[in-house]
Write a protein that holds these residues in place. Structure first.
Motif, short mmCIF file in Angstrom:
data_model
loop_
_atom_site.label_atom_id
_atom_site.label_comp_id
_atom_site.label_asym_id
_atom_site.label_seq_id
_atom_site.Cartn_x
_atom_site.Cartn_y
_atom_site.Cartn_z
N VAL A 1 -12.44 75.46 47.49
CA VAL A 1 -11.37 74.31 48.18
C VAL A 1 -10.19 72.94 47.27
CG1 VAL A 1 -11.02 72.51 50.02
CG2 VAL A 1 -12.22 74.95 50.47
N ALA A 2 -11.91 72.34 46.64
CA ALA A 2 -10.66 71.51 45.56
C ALA A 2 -9.59 72.13 44.75
CB ALA A 2 -11.99 70.82 44.84
N ALA A 3 -10.86 73.31 43.97
CA ALA A 3 -9.21 73.23 42.86
C ALA A 3 -8.17 73.96 44.13
CB ALA A 3 -9.70 75.03 42.56
N CYS A 4 -8.25 74.96 44.79
CA CYS A 4 -6.91 74.62 45.42
C CYS A 4 -6.09 73.57 45.92
CB CYS A 4 -6.94 76.36 46.79
SG CYS A 4 -7.47 77.89 45.61
N SER A 5 -6.24 72.99 46.43
CA SER A 5 -5.78 71.78 46.48
C SER A 5 -5.25 70.93 45.99
CB SER A 5 -6.78 70.55 47.33
OG SER A 5 -7.38 71.11 48.67
N GLU A 6 -5.06 70.96 44.25
CA GLU A 6 -4.88 70.64 43.32
C GLU A 6 -3.35 70.99 43.38
OE1 GLU A 6 -7.41 71.08 40.52
OE2 GLU A 6 -9.09 69.96 41.09
N PRO A 7 -2.51 69.33 42.65
CA PRO A 7 -1.40 70.37 43.07
C PRO A 7 -0.82 71.23 41.82
CG PRO A 7 -1.65 67.52 42.24
CD PRO A 7 -2.76 68.35 42.55
N HIS A 8 -1.45 71.34 40.86
CA HIS A 8 -0.77 72.68 40.19
C HIS A 8 -1.22 73.80 41.15
CE1 HIS A 8 -4.67 74.49 39.46
NE2 HIS A 8 -5.36 73.53 39.80
N ALA A 9 -1.95 74.08 42.21
CA ALA A 9 -2.21 75.48 42.91
C ALA A 9 -1.35 75.17 43.90
CB ALA A 9 -3.58 74.99 43.45
N VAL A 10 -1.54 73.89 44.74
CA VAL A 10 -0.28 73.62 45.59
C VAL A 10 1.00 74.24 45.28
CG1 VAL A 10 0.91 72.45 47.40
CG2 VAL A 10 -1.28 72.30 46.70
N ALA A 11 1.77 73.95 43.44
CA ALA A 11 3.21 73.96 43.56
C ALA A 11 2.73 75.65 43.75
CB ALA A 11 3.34 72.90 41.86
N GLU A 12 1.58 76.44 42.83
CA GLU A 12 1.65 77.73 42.70
C GLU A 12 2.10 78.46 43.91
OE1 GLU A 12 -0.85 79.12 39.81
OE2 GLU A 12 -1.37 80.60 40.93
N ALA A 13 1.48 77.75 44.84
CA ALA A 13 1.35 79.12 46.34
C ALA A 13 2.74 78.60 46.38
CB ALA A 13 0.24 77.97 47.12
N GLN A 14 3.51 77.70 46.59
CA GLN A 14 4.80 77.29 47.21
C GLN A 14 5.88 78.19 46.24
OE1 GLN A 14 6.42 75.57 49.50
NE2 GLN A 14 4.26 76.29 49.91
N ASP B 1 0.46 78.19 54.17
CA ASP B 1 0.97 78.02 52.83
C ASP B 1 1.39 78.81 52.71
OD1 ASP B 1 -1.11 80.03 52.95
OD2 ASP B 1 -2.28 78.93 51.86
N ALA B 2 2.52 80.69 52.93
CA ALA B 2 2.72 81.37 52.24
C ALA B 2 4.50 81.25 52.92
CB ALA B 2 2.40 82.69 53.11
N VAL B 3 4.47 79.81 53.94
CA VAL B 3 5.68 79.46 54.03
C VAL B 3 6.31 78.29 53.16
CG1 VAL B 3 7.32 78.32 55.74
CG2 VAL B 3 5.15 79.59 55.99
N PRO B 4 8.01 78.59 52.94
CA PRO B 4 8.45 77.72 51.38
C PRO B 4 8.33 76.88 52.14
CG PRO B 4 9.51 80.08 51.55
CD PRO B 4 8.45 79.94 52.64
N GLY B 5 7.96 75.46 51.89
CA GLY B 5 7.88 74.13 51.69
C GLY B 5 7.12 73.56 53.06
N GLU B 6 6.65 74.45 53.84
CA GLU B 6 5.70 74.35 54.69
C GLU B 6 6.56 73.46 55.75
OE1 GLU B 6 1.65 72.85 54.10
OE2 GLU B 6 1.41 74.58 52.61
N PRO B 7 7.15 73.58 56.48
CA PRO B 7 8.73 72.51 57.18
C PRO B 7 7.65 72.12 58.09
CG PRO B 7 8.92 74.82 57.01
CD PRO B 7 8.62 74.43 56.14
N GLU B 8 7.13 73.50 58.62
CA GLU B 8 6.92 73.27 60.20
C GLU B 8 5.08 72.55 60.51
OE1 GLU B 8 9.34 73.17 62.31
OE2 GLU B 8 10.24 73.77 61.22
#
Ligand SMILES: Cc1ncc(COP(=O)(O)O)c(C=O)c1O
Length: 343
Positions: free
Chosen positions: A238-251, A176-183
């Motif tokens: 786990v629920a909170a960090c999987s929500e779209p806003h959290a994934v967008a923030e991580a990205q 989750d520290a790799v932009p776009g998680e391409p691999e």
């Protein structure tokens, strides 16, 4: 340091109190305000046992995040718990791609499972060579991106290691520290993938992670776990960090980390006697340095992660966490000062 004792060494031991910490890869000193608020809110529910509804909600959120089914998700007490459960799969020969995180090896060796090291080389950026993995290995463990080399392996090279009768485990603790998680291989239904919330969300004390894989494999992996294996706060995180806003923030954060990494790479690479291994994709860098630099940095009040406890590395290796340029200034100044004395 070597042997299993060395394998149990982690950056938190290097980061002694009072030292400026470049040894531990956790980003920041605690979770962001919104996540803290979610955890505080969940405290209202710790008067009852962790509920099946909370477990379902967490697995549903992870499944939606990765385009999987909820029965392909198990919430873990940190991804480290997943490694401790590996002997449940009763592997006959485990191939461990090194240099890499050592907890899988500790768990397997402790259980008497034969372990084969698949050693990668600095000359080609620690690239994965599938032909080095023994055909008879029925468990293959590889980190992506790998700690401590920061190498990001292509998803298709990893997927080529899958075989009927073999479990391919990809440790994506830093993906989750790799932009776009391409691999990422989270979309591959047959592969076992471990993910961690620890680093990106600064939650090492909570112990929150999860596994993705075929339901039958997850059932074998988790056989014999205690009742209520993870707590209500872990399920909430786990629920909170999987929500779209959290994934967008991580990205968004991942893009910032990538910029900081390039800056740190450039600055360290300009110091005579320091080799920065690359291409690097994770939130840390592996360096070859003069033996003695780590002790000199420690004397200067700075902690870096020793490299010699990773199979395949020696006392001339250290790992440094990527931080913002202002935070890196003391590290760079101390490395420069030490190198100037040597030259
Ligand atoms: C590569 C890697 N995988 C897994 C883990 C364990 O993470 P967790 O905190 O989720 O148990 C770590 C922790 O240092 C790690 O570096």
């Amino acid at each position: 340091m070597d042997g299993t004792g060395g394998l149990r060494h982690h950056g938190d031991v290097d980061a002694e109190p009072g030292l400026l910490d470049f040894a531990v890869n956790v980003r920041g000193s605690g979770p962001p305000g919104w996540l803290r608020a979610r955890l505080v809110g969940a405290l209202d529910r710790i008067g009852t046992y962790p509920s099946a509804a909370d477990d379902r909600a967490a697995r549903r959120a992870v499944a939606d995040r990765h385009g999987r089914a909820a029965d392909e998700v198990v919430v873990l007490n940190g991804s480290a718990e997943g490694f401790a459960l590996l002997p449940n799969l009763r592997p006959r020969l485990a191939a461990l791609v090194h240099p890499s995180f050592t907890e899988p090896e500790v768990a397997l060796r402790d259980a008497g499972v034969p372990v084969h090291h698949v050693l990668l080389d600095p000359a080609d950026g620690y690239a994965l060579h599938p032909e080095r993995v023994p055909e008879e290995a029925d468990l293959v463990v590889v980190g992506n991106p790998t700690n401590p080399t920061s190498t990001l392996h292509p998803a298709r090279t990893l997927a080529s290691l899958a075989r009927p009768g073999r479990v391919l485990l990809v440790d994506e603790a830093f993906m989750d520290a790799v932009p776009g998680e391409p691999e990422t291989l989270t979309g591959e239904p047959g592969v076992l993938v471990f993910r961690s919330l620890t680093k990106t969300w600064a939650l090492p004390g909570l112990r929150a992670g999860y596994a993705l894989g075929p339901p039958g494999l997850l059932a074998r992996l988790t056989h014999g776990r205690p009742q209520w294996p993870v707590g209500t706060l872990v399920l909430e995180a786990v629920a909170a960090c999987s929500e779209p806003h959290a994934v967008a923030e991580a990205q968004r954060d991942a893009a910032v980390v990538a910029t900081h990494r390039r800056q740190l790479e450039r600055a360290l690479g300009e110091i005579p006697g320091i080799t920065v291994h690359g291409p690097a994709a994770g939130p840390f860098l592996l360096l070859t340095v003069p033996v003695g630099l780590r002790a000199a940095l420690r004397a200067a009040g700075i902690a870096v992660r020793r490299g010699d406890t990773f199979p395949g590395l020696g006392p001339d290796h250290v790992r440094v966490a990527v931080r913002a340029p202002a935070e890196c200034s003391p590290l760079l100044a101390a490395v420069r000062a030490h190198q100037e004395v040597l030259l």
